[in-house]
Structure formats: structure tokens, C-alpha cells
Design a protein around this motif. Structure first.
Motif, PDB file in Angstrom:
ATOM      1  N   GLU A  52      30.743  -5.099   3.279  1.00 51.03           N
ATOM      2  CA  GLU A  52      31.885  -4.712   4.108  1.00 51.03           C
ATOM      3  C   GLU A  52      31.873  -3.210   4.376  1.00 51.03           C
ATOM      4  OE1 GLU A  52      36.708  -5.194   4.618  1.00 51.03           O
ATOM      5  OE2 GLU A  52      35.564  -6.606   3.345  1.00 51.03           O
ATOM      6  N   ARG A  56      31.876  -1.675   8.095  1.00 50.91           N
ATOM      7  CA  ARG A  56      32.880  -0.711   8.581  1.00 50.91           C
ATOM      8  C   ARG A  56      32.210   0.564   9.098  1.00 50.91           C
ATOM      9  NH1 ARG A  56      38.229  -1.717   7.472  1.00 50.91           N
ATOM     10  NH2 ARG A  56      38.646  -3.559   6.195  1.00 50.91           N
ATOM     11  N   HIS A  59      30.751  -0.140  12.492  1.00 48.99           N
ATOM     12  CA  HIS A  59      31.819  -0.140  13.508  1.00 48.99           C
ATOM     13  C   HIS A  59      32.208   1.292  13.873  1.00 48.99           C
ATOM     14  CE1 HIS A  59      35.607  -0.980  15.550  1.00 48.99           C
ATOM     15  NE2 HIS A  59      36.209  -0.157  14.717  1.00 48.99           N
ATOM     16  N   ARG A  60      32.429   2.127  12.827  1.00 52.70           N
ATOM     17  CA  ARG A  60      32.921   3.490  13.062  1.00 52.70           C
ATOM     18  C   ARG A  60      31.952   4.317  13.899  1.00 52.70           C
ATOM     19  NH1 ARG A  60      35.633   3.166   8.163  1.00 52.70           N
ATOM     20  NH2 ARG A  60      33.826   3.701   6.913  1.00 52.70           N
ATOM     21  N   PHE A  69      38.917  -2.904  13.939  1.00 54.38           N
ATOM     22  CA  PHE A  69      37.947  -3.582  13.060  1.00 54.38           C
ATOM     23  C   PHE A  69      38.740  -4.680  12.381  1.00 54.38           C
ATOM     24  CE2 PHE A  69      34.184  -3.928  10.377  1.00 54.38           C
ATOM     25  CZ  PHE A  69      34.683  -4.476   9.209  1.00 54.38           C
ATOM     26  N   PRO A  71      38.708  -7.771   9.893  1.00 55.26           N
ATOM     27  CA  PRO A  71      37.973  -8.581   8.916  1.00 55.26           C
ATOM     28  C   PRO A  71      38.597  -9.972   8.736  1.00 55.26           C
ATOM     29  CG  PRO A  71      39.351  -6.977   7.779  1.00 55.26           C
ATOM     30  CD  PRO A  71      39.650  -6.841   9.248  1.00 55.26           C
ATOM     31  N   THR A 112      35.462  -4.710  16.764  1.00 48.83           N
ATOM     32  CA  THR A 112      34.510  -5.480  15.972  1.00 48.83           C
ATOM     33  C   THR A 112      35.228  -6.548  15.146  1.00 48.83           C
ATOM     34  OG1 THR A 112      33.073  -3.540  15.787  1.00 48.83           O
ATOM     35  CG2 THR A 112      32.725  -5.293  14.179  1.00 48.83           C
ATOM     36  N   PHE A 114      34.767  -8.889  11.988  1.00 48.51           N
ATOM     37  CA  PHE A 114      33.897  -8.977  10.805  1.00 48.51           C
ATOM     38  C   PHE A 114      34.160 -10.299  10.092  1.00 48.51           C
ATOM     39  CE2 PHE A 114      31.287  -8.008   7.398  1.00 48.51           C
ATOM     40  CZ  PHE A 114      31.954  -7.978   6.187  1.00 48.51           C
TER      41      PHE A 114
END
Ligand SMILES: Nc1ncnc2c1ncn2[C@@H]1O[C@H](COP(=O)(O)OP(=O)(O)OP(=O)(O)O)[C@@H](O)[C@H]1O
Ligand SMILES: [Mg+2]
Length: 289
Positions: A52, A56, A59-60, A69, A71, A112, A114
Motif C-alpha cells: 500500500e 500511494r 499515485h502521488r 486515492f 483504497p 487512483t 487501489f
């Protein structure tokens, strides 16, 4: 987060959090490469290895970094509720559906999505997910209006998806759709440099948190840390070091570590490159003379 010529990259952030090893270096290069694209990504790694955390960071540093983002733990949602969670529902779609609800796909618009523990996604929902990825549209439960989705999908698993697809527990076509890019996080036991680095980092963070001044680790404590298999990876190392710093006075000894005693093998790791430590890093952890 550093920016090279306007392009944000994950190097600094992931180096700081994951460590100085070459395998982390390779992972960072892959993250930076795929982040620029809209490719779906599979992140594979043992439990606690940082899937994870990597998702992340990906994504950033991506062009979607300002977007959401979102999850979803596919293992934590009952099969009957999964589609409502992913695609949302309209009022009256089922008993208790009092009003329209956005699903995770809509909440992740422009960002995104996740999907963690993707191997726990029920086969029925796998078919719906595949259609959503292929058509780039979704329909809320009980709805007729197709909704266009602009979402990058990152999934995570602690086992190989291709093997699961071969065994029939995961849809082959969904595997191929997701498998646009694969990021493999090596287990902590294969990156000894990072064990030393993270141990020091967690020691410093815990000292600050507990207002303590533990200065280092005994020779045999370091030996035990380096030869332990860390089946729980960084999550396990973190709690082991936190507990050890709480228990120790000035120096962490074997007895403060809740792990099996070290084997008599040679101590392996060379000092880290470009890490925050001076040369002879292990020296940095040895305070018990
Ligand atoms: N390099 C790291 N530095 C600090 N904390 C870390 C690091 N890697 C992981 N962690 C911590 O360990 C825990 C597990 O990390 P993460 O959730 O990313 O792992 P995971 O691979 O998704 O695990 P799982 O398969 O169990 O879901 C989190 O609390 C995270 O903050
Ligand atoms: Mg996880």
C-alpha cells in the motif's frame, strides 16, 4: 517528494521510507517509469512488505497525484455488498437502499483506485470489474445510466496472480487486463541493508515518540535482526523495534527482541550507499562494548 525538470519522482520519498538497497532502487525506477502512464498496475509482495505504501507513492508521483486515492480491501467486504461498494447503487436498488450512493469507482474519478487483497475478490465481482475496465463505464446497481470512468487501477496481492489464474481462482482475462505493469516488492530478508536502515529509523522515531535516548544495539542483537526471516516484513520489524526501544535502557540487547536467537552465520550487509548513516553503519547500531 523531489521534482526533476517539473517531473515529480518517488525517489526521495521511497528511499527515505524503504531503504538504500539496490532492489529498492530498482523498484523506485519502475515506480517512476509507470507512474507517468495510465497503465493498470499489479503490486505483489509478502504481507507487511509495503504494497500500500508503494501504491500511494505511485499515485502521488503520477499525473493523478492531486486526485483521489481510494483504497478498497477486497477481503474485508462481504460478497453481497461488493458490487454496491465498487459501483454504487440507486435509490430502491435493494431493501435498505434509501438513496443513491456513489461507489468507489466514482469516488476515484480522476485518481487512483487501489484494490488491496485482489485475490479475495469474489469471481462474480471479478467479471463485473473486468467489464468496467474494458468499457471504461460503470452502472450503479439498480441504475440504467452508464457512467464514464477515468480511473487508474492499482491492485495488490501477497501471492502471484498468474499462478492463481492458472489454478482457476482468478479470472485469466482479468489477470491479463490488470497485468499492464507488475511491481514486485522483495521480502525484507532479501534486503539486509534495509533491515539496518529501517532499524535505525524506527529506533529514532520511537525514541522521539517515547522521549527516550536509546543509542544502539548490541552486536548479537544486530546479528539476530539480520538473520531473522521477517515473515511479517517491515510491519513486523517496526513493531519489534518499537517494543525493543520501549524495553531497553540505553542499548537494545537480544532479550529485548521478540525474535528467535540469531544463527551463527557471518554478518552479511555492506554499509548502505547514500543512506543517512556514516560509513560502517553497523557501528552506528553497536553501542554495547
Ligand atoms: N518502509 C516502511 N517504513 C515504515 N513503515 C512501513 C514501511 N513499509 C511498511 N510499513 C508499515 O507497515 C504496515 C504495512 O505496510 P503496507 O500496508 O504497505 O503493507 P502491505 O504489503 O500492504 O501489507 P498486507 O499484505 O499485510 O496488506 C503499514 O503500517 C506501513 O505503514
Ligand atoms: Mg495491504
Amino acid at each position: 517528494m523531489s521534482s526533476a525538470g517539473g517531473q515529480i519522482d518517488a525517489s526521495q520519498e521511497l528511499r527515505e521510507t524503504m531503504g538504500p538497497s539496490d532492489s529498492v532502487g530498482r523498484l523506485i525506477a519502475e515506480v517512476n517509469l509507470v507512474a507517468k502512464s495510465n497503465f493498470n498496475v499489479i503490486v505483489v509482495g509478502e504481507t507487511g512488505s509495503g504494497k500500500e505504501l508503494v501504491a500511494r507513492a505511485l499515485h502521488r508521483v503520477s499525473p493523478r497525484g492531486e486526485g483521489p486515492f481510494v483504497p478498497v480491501d477486497c477481503g474485508a467486504i462481504p460478497e453481497t455488498l461488493m458490487e454496491g461498494e465498487l459501483f454504487g447503487y440507486e435509490k430502491g436498488a435493494f431493501t435498505g437502499a434509501v438513496g443513491p450512493k456513489h461507489g468507489k469507482f466514482e469516488l476515484a474519478q480522476g485518481g487512483t483506485l487501489f484494490l488491496d487483497e485482489i485475490l479475495n475478490l469474489p469471481l462474480g465481482s471479478q467479471a463485473k470489474l473486468l467489464r468496467a475496465l474494458q468499457e471504461k463505464t460503470i452502472c450503479r446497481l439498480g441504475g440504467m445510466t452508464p457512467i464514464h470512468i477515468d480511473v487508474r487501477v492499482v491492485v495488490a496481492a501477497n501471492r502471484d496472480l498468474e499462478t492463481a489464474a492458472g489454478a482457476g481462482t482468478f479470472r485469466v482475462d482479468l489477470f491479463f487486463r490488470l497485468n499492464e505493469f507488475l511491481l514486485k516488492i522483495p521480502p525484507l530478508r532479501e534486503r539486509k541493508e534495509d533491515i539496518i536502515y529501517l532499524t535505525k529509523r524506527f529506533m529514532d522515531l520511537t525514541n522521539a515518540e517515547l522521549n527516550k535516548t536509546v543509542t544502539g544495539f548490541s552486536e548479537s542483537a544486530v546479528k539476530a535482526l539480520l538473520s531473522y526471516p521477517w515473515s511479517g516484513n517491515v510491519r513486523q520489524l517496526r513493531s519489534t523495534i518499537r517494543r525493543a526501544v520501549l524495553l531497553a535502557d540505553r542499548v537494545v540487547l537480544d532479550k529485548h527482541l521478540d525474535i528467535a536467537p540469531a544463527n551463527s552465520g557471518p554478518l552479511a550487509p555492506p554499509p548502505p550507499r547514500g543512506g543517512a548513516f556514516p560509513a560502517g553503519n553497523r557501528g552506528a547500531l553497536h553501542r554495547a562494548r
